[in-house]
Design a protein around this motif. Structure first.
Motif, PDB file in Angstrom:
ATOM      1  N   UNK A  91       0.832  -1.197   0.000  1.00 32.65           N
ATOM      2  CA  UNK A  91       0.000   0.000   0.000  1.00 32.65           C
ATOM      3  C   UNK A  91       0.871   1.252   0.000  1.00 32.65           C
ATOM      4  N   UNK A  92       0.599   2.105  -0.978  1.00 37.45           N
ATOM      5  CA  UNK A  92       1.377   3.329  -1.200  1.00 37.45           C
ATOM      6  C   UNK A  92       0.915   4.441  -0.255  1.00 37.45           C
ATOM      7  N   UNK A  93       1.832   5.324   0.128  1.00 35.39           N
ATOM      8  CA  UNK A  93       1.515   6.407   1.058  1.00 35.39           C
ATOM      9  C   UNK A  93       1.096   7.710   0.365  1.00 35.39           C
ATOM     10  N   UNK A  94       1.069   7.736  -0.952  1.00 35.43           N
ATOM     11  CA  UNK A  94       0.746   8.974  -1.670  1.00 35.43           C
ATOM     12  C   UNK A  94      -0.706   9.372  -1.391  1.00 35.43           C
ATOM     13  N   UNK A  95      -0.914  10.581  -0.889  1.00 32.78           N
ATOM     14  CA  UNK A  95      -2.235  11.028  -0.452  1.00 32.78           C
ATOM     15  C   UNK A  95      -3.293  10.910  -1.540  1.00 32.78           C
ATOM     16  N   UNK A  96      -2.913  11.245  -2.766  1.00 35.12           N
ATOM     17  CA  UNK A  96      -3.865  11.229  -3.863  1.00 35.12           C
ATOM     18  C   UNK A  96      -4.383   9.852  -4.217  1.00 35.12           C
ATOM     19  N   UNK A  97      -3.667   8.799  -3.793  1.00 33.13           N
ATOM     20  CA  UNK A  97      -4.123   7.424  -4.021  1.00 33.13           C
ATOM     21  C   UNK A  97      -4.883   6.861  -2.820  1.00 33.13           C
ATOM     22  N   UNK A  98      -4.758   7.543  -1.681  1.00 35.19           N
ATOM     23  CA  UNK A  98      -5.365   7.049  -0.439  1.00 35.19           C
ATOM     24  C   UNK A  98      -6.767   7.589  -0.196  1.00 35.19           C
ATOM     25  N   UNK A  99      -6.978   8.858  -0.528  1.00 33.78           N
ATOM     26  CA  UNK A  99      -8.258   9.480  -0.205  1.00 33.78           C
ATOM     27  C   UNK A  99      -8.448  10.746  -1.025  1.00 33.78           C
ATOM     28  N   UNK A 100      -9.705  11.111  -1.237  1.00 34.21           N
ATOM     29  CA  UNK A 100     -10.033  12.369  -1.896  1.00 34.21           C
ATOM     30  C   UNK A 100     -10.168  13.511  -0.897  1.00 34.21           C
ATOM     31  N   UNK A 101     -10.050  13.186   0.391  1.00 35.62           N
ATOM     32  CA  UNK A 101     -10.144  14.208   1.428  1.00 35.62           C
ATOM     33  C   UNK A 101      -8.841  14.983   1.545  1.00 35.62           C
ATOM     34  N   UNK A 102      -8.932  16.199   2.042  1.00 35.59           N
ATOM     35  CA  UNK A 102      -7.741  17.029   2.225  1.00 35.59           C
ATOM     36  C   UNK A 102      -6.866  16.493   3.350  1.00 35.59           C
ATOM     37  N   UNK A 103      -7.511  16.036   4.407  1.00 35.00           N
ATOM     38  CA  UNK A 103      -6.772  15.511   5.557  1.00 35.00           C
ATOM     39  C   UNK A 103      -6.597  14.002   5.399  1.00 35.00           C
ATOM     40  N   UNK A 104      -5.359  13.573   5.199  1.00 44.02           N
ATOM     41  CA  UNK A 104      -5.047  12.152   5.035  1.00 44.02           C
ATOM     42  C   UNK A 104      -4.036  11.769   6.105  1.00 44.02           C
ATOM     43  N   UNK A 105      -4.314  10.659   6.802  1.00 42.25           N
ATOM     44  CA  UNK A 105      -3.480  10.248   7.932  1.00 42.25           C
ATOM     45  C   UNK A 105      -3.074   8.774   7.802  1.00 42.25           C
ATOM     46  N   UNK A 106      -2.367   8.298   8.803  1.00 43.54           N
ATOM     47  CA  UNK A 106      -1.994   6.879   8.851  1.00 43.54           C
ATOM     48  C   UNK A 106      -3.237   5.997   8.791  1.00 43.54           C
ATOM     49  N   UNK A 107      -4.335   6.471   9.363  1.00 40.52           N
ATOM     50  CA  UNK A 107      -5.566   5.680   9.353  1.00 40.52           C
ATOM     51  C   UNK A 107      -6.026   5.369   7.933  1.00 40.52           C
TER      52      UNK A 107
END
Length: 319
Positions: A227-243
């Motif tokens: 699983x990649x840590x790049x925010x744009x692949x994790x969520x569409x929300x502005x706030x992206x965390x370890x969760x």
């Protein structure tokens, strides 16, 4: 079983260090050999990344070898005084685990590094490359990338490349590849396929992310997804965390099992603002372990996700 092994399936530190004429020990990088001492036993898949702009003539192949030259120069200089093990064969894994050392597994991001010549694959294998992705985001002589405008899948050269990787014992990485190219790979390969730094399309729709069908196919072939840590692949929300990272890990675990998912940070392949809050460098990796435990993953599942799954894949595929 070693409970603390951490394996990261992808970082771009070597390319950045090469371009900036800095050492891979420099602590400015998200992954660096200096800080790895604090999290060992630790294994890092260290990529030689080739941007599409170098896919001209023999430029890419020359560039990837220059990056490898830099790595070997630093590795040979420090090898007598550090805990670094360059992973070549499966026996190296036990040395890293049992002696709590730092392992480096050399990879290539973007098969354009071959500069159109499949004979170069063997040359790079001889330089200890053990994993290669066929594309970056764009098309090349092997396949179509994730952002292709016309997804025609693998080329004739790409189909031959899959067969050659199988023969050599080099693992194919399907991160960054187009949908049709992805399925073409599985119609040819006889060996394990991995996605070193990819996320779940159901949680964040993106051409770089994997559909449920793709995730299931990787698991069917006993591969895994980092699983990649790049925010744009994790969520569409502005706030992206370890969760959010753990959300993707949990989704894959629920879909196909915790034995087919791990970490593929993409450290040093993104800007500081593109990383989730609280995941700035390898020194933060153990926070993922803590989050997994809080979510109810048991000891074996945590071990698998943090590194055991990569160990299994390497043991099954390295000579």
């Amino acid at each position: 079983m070693c409970k603390n092994i951490i394996v990261d399936g992808h970082c771009d530190t070597l390319q950045r260090a090469f371009d900036e004429n800095l050492s891979i020990f420099n602590t400015k990088f998200d992954f660096n050999m200096t800080n790895a001492e604090f999290v060992k036993p630790y294994i890092q898949f260290l990529a030689s990344f080739i941007n599409t702009k170098y896919d001209i003539g023999n430029t890419a192949y020359i560039r990837v070898n220059a990056m490898l030259d830099k790595f070997y120069e630093e590795y040979n200089e420090c090898n007598n005084s550090t805990d670094i093990v360059l992973i070549d064969k499966k026996e190296d894994l036990e040395k890293i685990i049992n002696e709590e050392r730092i392992g480096i597994l050399l990879t290539i991001e973007n098969g354009a590094a071959l500069s159109g010549n499949l004979l170069n694959l063997k040359n790079l294998y001889d330089r200890k490359i053990r994993v290669m992705s066929l594309t970056w985001n764009d098309d090349n002589f092997l396949a179509c990338g994730a952002f292709t405008k016309n997804d025609t899948g693998l080329t004739k050269n790409g189909r031959e490349c899959i067969k050659l990787t199988n023969e050599l014992g080099m693992i194919v990485d399907v991160s960054h590849i187009s949908r049709k190219s992805f399925f073409d790979v599985f119609n040819i390969t006889k060996k394990t396929v991995i996605a070193t730094h990819s996320c779940v399309n159901k949680l964040c729709e993106n051409r770089r992310n994997l559909t449920d069908e793709q995730i299931k196919l990787i698991a069917k072939y006993r591969g895994m997804i980092g699983v990649c840590f790049y925010k744009g692949f994790l969520s569409n929300n502005k706030c992206v965390t370890i969760d959010n990272v753990v959300d993707h890990i949990e989704y894959i675990s629920n879909l196909v099992g915790s034995e087919f998912v791990g970490i593929g940070s993409d450290f040093d392949g993104m800007e500081k603002g593109d990383k989730p809050c609280g995941l700035d460098s390898i020194l933060c990796m153990k926070k993922i372990k803590e989050k997994l435990e809080q979510r109810g993953f048991n000891e074996k599942e945590v071990y698998n996700i943090m590194g055991g799954n990569y160990i299994r894949v390497l043991k099954e595929n390295l000579v």
